[in-house]
Design an enzyme around this catalytic site. Structure first.
Site, PDB file in Angstrom:
ATOM      1  N   GLY A  23      46.856  45.132  43.806  1.00 43.14           N
ATOM      2  CA  GLY A  23      45.929  45.419  44.908  1.00 43.14           C
ATOM      3  C   GLY A  23      45.776  44.203  45.804  1.00 43.14           C
ATOM      4  O   GLY A  23      45.906  43.070  45.335  1.00 43.14           O
TER       5      GLY A  23
ATOM      6  N   ARG B 225      52.290  48.341  43.607  1.00 44.61           N
ATOM      7  CA  ARG B 225      52.051  48.303  42.164  1.00 44.61           C
ATOM      8  C   ARG B 225      53.332  48.616  41.380  1.00 44.61           C
ATOM      9  O   ARG B 225      53.287  48.927  40.204  1.00 44.61           O
ATOM     10  CB  ARG B 225      50.934  49.279  41.796  1.00 44.61           C
TER      11      ARG B 225
ATOM     12  N   ASP C 256      45.940  40.334  36.639  1.00 47.93           N
ATOM     13  CA  ASP C 256      46.433  40.189  35.262  1.00 47.93           C
ATOM     14  C   ASP C 256      47.698  41.005  34.997  1.00 47.93           C
ATOM     15  O   ASP C 256      48.599  40.548  34.297  1.00 47.93           O
ATOM     16  CB  ASP C 256      45.336  40.472  34.224  1.00 47.93           C
TER      17      ASP C 256
ATOM     18  N   THR D  54      42.056  38.186  42.310  1.00 49.32           N
ATOM     19  CA  THR D  54      41.355  39.465  42.164  1.00 49.32           C
ATOM     20  C   THR D  54      39.939  39.305  42.697  1.00 49.32           C
ATOM     21  O   THR D  54      39.300  38.264  42.468  1.00 49.32           O
ATOM     22  CB  THR D  54      41.296  39.967  40.706  1.00 49.32           C
ATOM     23  N   ILE D  55      39.468  40.323  43.379  1.00 52.23           N
ATOM     24  CA  ILE D  55      38.067  40.277  43.800  1.00 52.23           C
ATOM     25  C   ILE D  55      37.155  40.411  42.575  1.00 52.23           C
ATOM     26  O   ILE D  55      35.975  40.084  42.655  1.00 52.23           O
ATOM     27  CB  ILE D  55      37.713  41.381  44.834  1.00 52.23           C
ATOM     28  N   ASP D  56      37.692  40.910  41.462  1.00 55.54           N
ATOM     29  CA  ASP D  56      36.850  41.202  40.288  1.00 55.54           C
ATOM     30  C   ASP D  56      36.390  39.941  39.549  1.00 55.54           C
ATOM     31  O   ASP D  56      35.453  40.005  38.750  1.00 55.54           O
ATOM     32  CB  ASP D  56      37.614  42.096  39.297  1.00 55.54           C
TER      33      ASP D  56
ATOM     34  N   ASP E 158      37.589  38.348  37.045  1.00 60.01           N
ATOM     35  CA  ASP E 158      37.501  38.557  35.596  1.00 60.01           C
ATOM     36  C   ASP E 158      38.650  37.920  34.811  1.00 60.01           C
ATOM     37  O   ASP E 158      38.837  38.237  33.641  1.00 60.01           O
ATOM     38  CB  ASP E 158      37.434  40.064  35.295  1.00 60.01           C
TER      39      ASP E 158
ATOM     40  N   GLY F 158      34.898  46.190  40.729  1.00 60.71           N
ATOM     41  CA  GLY F 158      34.887  45.202  39.648  1.00 60.71           C
ATOM     42  C   GLY F 158      35.571  45.679  38.384  1.00 60.71           C
ATOM     43  O   GLY F 158      35.599  44.974  37.378  1.00 60.71           O
ATOM     44  N   ARG F 159      36.044  46.922  38.408  1.00 60.32           N
ATOM     45  CA  ARG F 159      36.651  47.540  37.225  1.00 60.32           C
ATOM     46  C   ARG F 159      35.714  47.415  36.021  1.00 60.32           C
ATOM     47  O   ARG F 159      34.554  47.731  36.153  1.00 60.32           O
ATOM     48  CB  ARG F 159      38.044  46.954  36.943  1.00 60.32           C
TER      49      ARG F 159
ATOM     50  N   GLU G  21      31.271  49.773  39.271  1.00 63.40           N
ATOM     51  CA  GLU G  21      32.062  51.017  39.191  1.00 63.40           C
ATOM     52  C   GLU G  21      32.544  51.343  37.774  1.00 63.40           C
ATOM     53  O   GLU G  21      32.848  52.498  37.470  1.00 63.40           O
ATOM     54  CB  GLU G  21      33.279  50.930  40.116  1.00 63.40           C
TER      55      GLU G  21
ATOM     56  N   ARG H  13      19.745  58.403  47.019  1.00 64.87           N
ATOM     57  CA  ARG H  13      20.944  58.404  47.867  1.00 64.87           C
ATOM     58  C   ARG H  13      21.979  57.437  47.297  1.00 64.87           C
ATOM     59  O   ARG H  13      21.610  56.427  46.665  1.00 64.87           O
ATOM     60  CB  ARG H  13      20.591  57.936  49.282  1.00 64.87           C
TER      61      ARG H  13
ATOM     62  N   GLN I 184      35.060  46.330  50.469  1.00 68.75           N
ATOM     63  CA  GLN I 184      34.880  45.030  49.802  1.00 68.75           C
ATOM     64  C   GLN I 184      36.146  44.193  49.760  1.00 68.75           C
ATOM     65  O   GLN I 184      36.114  43.007  49.460  1.00 68.75           O
ATOM     66  CB  GLN I 184      34.413  45.254  48.347  1.00 68.75           C
TER      67      GLN I 184
HETATM   68  O1  F6P Z   1      41.121  45.013  40.815  1.00 67.90           O
HETATM   69  C1  F6P Z   1      40.691  45.013  42.125  1.00 67.90           C
HETATM   70  C2  F6P Z   1      40.165  46.358  42.531  1.00 67.90           C
HETATM   71  O2  F6P Z   1      39.701  46.247  43.859  1.00 67.90           O
HETATM   72  C3  F6P Z   1      39.097  46.932  41.608  1.00 67.90           C
HETATM   73  O3  F6P Z   1      37.844  46.324  41.829  1.00 67.90           O
HETATM   74  C4  F6P Z   1      39.189  48.396  41.953  1.00 67.90           C
HETATM   75  O4  F6P Z   1      38.774  49.233  40.896  1.00 67.90           O
HETATM   76  C5  F6P Z   1      40.658  48.583  42.174  1.00 67.90           C
HETATM   77  O5  F6P Z   1      41.190  47.324  42.525  1.00 67.90           O
HETATM   78  C6  F6P Z   1      40.971  49.602  43.240  1.00 67.90           C
HETATM   79  O6  F6P Z   1      42.342  49.754  43.314  1.00 67.90           O
HETATM   80  P1  F6P Z   1      43.090  50.646  44.394  1.00 67.90           P
HETATM   81  O7  F6P Z   1      43.249  49.825  45.632  1.00 67.90           O
HETATM   82  O8  F6P Z   1      44.385  50.962  43.776  1.00 67.90           O
HETATM   83  O9  F6P Z   1      42.230  51.834  44.676  1.00 67.90           O
END
Ligand code: F6P
Length: 343
Positions: free
Chosen positions: A12, A74, A105, A128-130, A132, A173-174, A225, A267, A275
């Site tokens: 991603g 990917r 990863d 990664t934005i996550d 982690d 954030g997975r 999420e 809501r 993001q």
């Molecule tokens: O790992 C980065 C991330 O942005 C996660 O936070 C998110 O769940 C996922 O990638 C979304 O991936 P895609 O772009 O394949 O929908």
């Protein structure tokens, strides 16, 4: 020292990728007198032979740009190809003698396999934005995602003010809740639900009811999420074209539960790919630049099978395997800070 350096971005996208590519090109050419070849569309470009030579002018003006000028995918040589054999030809035909791989990863795992199978010099750059990846203190893209999520929370809070509502804001954030915890703390969330900590809907209901009884006429709840939906509202799991679980939407499962329990209209806002888009923050631009420069210096020093990691104020090299060995979740101490304001 390698004469020709390849660089690719896979998985991603993430704000700051272009800053790394720019740094790799400038450092490679100006400091080490290398040639740099950009591989297009991640591993796909290595398998299909899609590449372009990158000179200094090719990367001017991209520092502040989101996405990646190299493209990403990917695709994985071990899943969609024949491992090392499917990438070898492109490396050879371009005369590439070391490869910089910028990815999360999964990408780093593939890079490790290729390195182990061939001994080819590979340097990983974690992204990664996550936030982690346990082997590095921080990843670029995270600060930008937190900034965007925080701004969204601020905006949602002001529209919510005139209603007696619960506003659920779902962030990425997975399986880890870093973006949720940071943006929730920064945005003054009244409740933060993250995958690492079990939640109790009755306790959350009590907090929200108490708030509203005491004259606060809205509540902002930030949800990661990767949080499990309530058992009675299971969300069907969905896969993307490459077999990765597609997350997103758990807030829609939580909303009716909270609405029923509290009696307050609820809501949902799912921030999604907002993001990951747009310009990186200054902090991410600097961090990404430092990662790129360090990666090239490591390649120039003959290092191989390593990954750049941020440790304190330093950029250090760690074994590539460390980049995919462990994911790091939000620690109890940080969540305790957040909890102080759940009232
Ligand atoms: O790992 C980065 C991330 O942005 C996660 O936070 C998110 O769940 C996922 O990638 C979304 O991936 P895609 O772009 O394949 O929908």
């Amino acid at each position: 020292m390698p004469a020709v350096l390849g660089v690719l971005t896979a998985g991603g996208d993430c704000p700051g990728l272009n800053a790394v590519v720019r740094a790799v090109v400038a450092r490679g050419i100006r400091t080490h007198d290398m040639e740099v070849v950009g591989i297009l569309n991640g591993w796909d470009g290595l398998m299909e032979g899609d590449s372009r030579s990158l000179d200094r002018d090719d990367v001017r003006g991209i520092l502040a740009r989101g996405g990646t000028i190299l493209g990403t995918s990917r695709k994985d040589p071990y899943v969609h190809g024949d491992g090392w054999r499917s990438v070898e030809r492109t490396l050879q035909s371009n005369g590439i003698d070391a490869l910089i791989v910028i990815g999360g990863d999964g990408t780093l795992q593939t890079a490790l396999h290729l390195h182990q199978d061939s001994g080819f010099p590979i340097i990983g750059v974690p992204k990664t934005i996550d936030n982690d990846i346990a082997a590095t203190d921080i990843t670029f893209g995270f600060d930008t995602a937190v900034q965007i999520a925080t701004e969204a929370i601020d905006r949602i809070a002001t529209t919510a003010e005139s209603h007696n509502r619960i506003m659920l804001v779902e962030v990425m954030g997975r399986t880890k809740g870093w973006i949720a915890a940071y943006s929730g703390i920064a945005g003054g969330a009244d409740m933060i639900i993250i995958p690492e900590i079990d939640y109790d809907l009755d306790a959350i209901t009590d907090v929200i009811r108490r708030r509203h009884r005491h004259g606060h006429n809205y509540s902002v709840v930030v949800v990661g999420e990767g949080v499990e939906p309530p058992p009675e509202r299971k969300v069907e799991s969905r896969m993307d074209a490459f077999g990765f679980e597609r997350l997103g939407g758990v807030a829609y499962a939580l909303a009716p539960e909270l609405e029923e329990r509290t009696g307050f209209e609820t809501r949902v806002t799912v921030l999604g790919h907002l993001q990951r888009g747009g310009t990186p923050t200054a902090t991410d631009r600097v961090l990404a630049t430092r990662f790129g420069v360090a990666a090239v210096d490591m390649a120039a020093a003959g290092q191989s099978g390593v990954m750049v990691a941020a440790r304190g104020t330093e950029m250090v090299s760690v074994p590539l395997g460390d980049g995919c060995a462990e994911v790091r979740g939000v620690d109890a101490q940080l969540y305790d800070v957040a909890q102080t304001f759940f009232d």
